[in-house]
Design an enzyme around this catalytic site. Structure first.
Site, mmCIF file in Angstrom:
data_model
loop_
_atom_site.group_PDB
_atom_site.id
_atom_site.type_symbol
_atom_site.label_atom_id
_atom_site.label_comp_id
_atom_site.label_asym_id
_atom_site.label_seq_id
_atom_site.Cartn_x
_atom_site.Cartn_y
_atom_site.Cartn_z
ATOM 1 N N SER A 48 0.812 -1.217 0.000
ATOM 2 C CA SER A 48 0.000 0.000 0.000
ATOM 3 C C SER A 48 0.846 1.266 0.000
ATOM 4 O O SER A 48 0.395 2.307 -0.472
ATOM 5 C CB SER A 48 -0.945 0.003 1.203
ATOM 6 O OG SER A 48 -0.230 -0.135 2.417
ATOM 7 N N ASP A 68 -0.846 6.789 12.100
ATOM 8 C CA ASP A 68 -0.227 5.995 11.045
ATOM 9 C C ASP A 68 1.079 6.687 10.643
ATOM 10 O O ASP A 68 1.073 7.708 9.960
ATOM 11 C CB ASP A 68 -1.182 5.915 9.849
ATOM 12 C CG ASP A 68 -0.613 5.110 8.685
ATOM 13 O OD1 ASP A 68 0.591 4.817 8.706
ATOM 14 O OD2 ASP A 68 -1.384 4.793 7.757
ATOM 15 N N HIS A 109 2.338 5.219 6.227
ATOM 16 C CA HIS A 109 1.885 5.785 4.963
ATOM 17 C C HIS A 109 2.142 7.287 4.923
ATOM 18 O O HIS A 109 2.355 7.923 5.952
ATOM 19 C CB HIS A 109 0.399 5.486 4.765
ATOM 20 C CG HIS A 109 0.103 4.024 4.666
ATOM 21 N ND1 HIS A 109 -0.292 3.264 5.749
ATOM 22 C CD2 HIS A 109 0.164 3.172 3.610
ATOM 23 C CE1 HIS A 109 -0.467 2.009 5.367
ATOM 24 N NE2 HIS A 109 -0.201 1.921 4.075
#
Length: 416
Positions: A147, A387, A390
């Site tokens: 991702s 997070d 990312h």
């Protein structure tokens, strides 16, 4: 500062907790699709380039478009630039997912969008979407990875799409792929979900868990069918390997499941990948790139001694020498060793160090979890919900693509 051995025990206890809740974010938007082959109906409809397409006047790359030979574009510093950056905005790109649209999701500052990477000894060429589209005319560019790498694909799509009129571009989500096409150029920018590069039980883009990993270290053929003949391949695989120091995997027999040390498993997987390259890549028509690891910023005590937080509420890059414990030197050595034995020419894009400085650019609490934006209660607990893996877009992945673009210019052969 390089990571010290005494950090290992603390990292091993914290890394799984941080990763298991974060990595699931990247896959919730994809659905099952087992038509991965170039022969599938979906690929024939949306992914295949038209070999009969008549090219226009070829693009000419001048010396001014190339960085100087011998210059290391990966050594440099981040400089403030609120004139030419960002290259695009959230509003201008319809293809961004909620996972990366930090401003739209409530992030109060936007400084992370205005830092430009400046190599020490040369300059990166200014990104020119029309020139890149010309270079990719009649070709396919595919990003293959997890991702984080999907974020780089979305970044590249956003960097290109603004110069293409409506009606002359398309975007299709066909798991495990996403395909953006510039119709006038008969060019496609694609993404292929393969978090371990080799095959695993995580290859279903939504129906998997991070904690129950099982990797087939010597199996890659199923993926490889979708990579055959692609003109530019950009590979990446790192963070999914780092959940624990060991990983369940098979090698030789699909029924012989063993627990491997992650570094040994990673080496075996990359050897399988290298063998696939040497057996399938045509060096005259295909280019292969490999992105180094995307760093994490899970523990603020690394750059701010005595603190007990993470990337949340960080607004500026790290100043001075820095190497975080989220980037494994052992993995870097394995990549180096494998590349030494490769017969196929692979360009290694070492974006790790330059990205290490960017503790400010992660999605933090302004992203998604399991397909939904964080709740008010979750945002109030950044220590557990931020997070720090990312990246916000626009942001750091744009720089990765500027470097990729520079290398495509560097390798482009002019035809008179």
């Amino acid at each position: 500062m390089m990571p010290q051995p005494w950090l290992d025990r603390r990292i091993q206890s914290l890394f799984p907790v941080a990763l298991v809740s974060i990595l699931l974010v990247g896959s919730v938007r994809l659905v099952l699709d087992n038509l991965k082959s170039n022969q599938s109906h979906i690929f024939q409809s949306y992914g295949k380039t038209d070999q009969s397409y008549q090219q226009r006047k070829p693009v000419f790359v001048s010396s001014a478009d190339r960085f100087e030979n011998g210059c290391n574009v990966f050594e440099g510093k981040w400089v403030w630039d609120n004139v030419t950056y960002p290259i695009y905005t959230e509003e201008s790109c319809p293809y961004l997912v909620k996972q990366t649209t930090c401003l739209r999701n409530g992030r109060p500052d936007s400084l992370y969008r205005n830092w430009r990477w400046q190599p020490n000894a040369c300059k990166l060429p200014r990104f020119d979407p029309l020139k890149l589209l010309d270079i990719l005319r009649g070709k396919r560019l595919m990003f293959i990875g997890d991702s984080v790498h999907r974020g780089q694909f979305e970044s590249m799509t956003c960097m290109l799409q603004s110069v293409i009129p409506d009606g002359k571009k398309s975007f299709h989500r066909i798991p495990p792929m996403k395909i953006f096409k510039a119709k006038e150029y008969n060019a496609s920018i694609e993404y292929y979900w393969a978090p371990f590069i080799v095959e695993s039980i995580s290859d279903h883009a939504t129906n998997h868990t991070v904690s129950k990993r099982l990797v087939s270290l010597d199996s890659i053929a199923r993926h490889g069918k979708s990579w055959e003949g692609v003109d530019v391949l950009v590979f990446e695989s790192y963070v999914w390997w780092m959940y624990r120091p060991t990983i369940n995997a098979t090698y030789g027999s699909p029924d012989d499941i063993q627990e491997y040390n992650v570094t040994k498993a990673y080496r075996l997987a990359l050897e399988t990948w290298a063998n696939w390259l040497d057996s399938n890549i045509n060096p005259l028509t295909q280019k292969v790139f490999f992105m180094s690891m995307s760093p994490t910023h899970l523990w603020s005590w690394e750059w701010k001694p005595g603190s007990d937080a993470n990337c949340f509420n960080e607004s500026y890059p790290i100043q001075g020498s820095y190497w975080g414990t989220g980037s494994s030197l052992a993995i870097m050595k394995i990549i180096h060793d494998i590349f030494q034995k490769l017969k196929t020419n692979v360009t290694f894009l070492n974006i790790t160090q330059l990205s290490e400085y960017r503790k400010d650019a992660h999605t933090s609490i302004y992203g998604e979890r399991k397909g939904k934006l964080l709740t008010k209660e979750q945002r109030a607990d950044p220590k557990n919900f931020a997070d720090c893996i990312h990246w916000c877009l626009p942001g750091v992945p744009d720089t990765w693509n500027e470097i990729l673009y520079a290398y495509l210019l560097q390798n482009h052969q002019n035809f008179l």
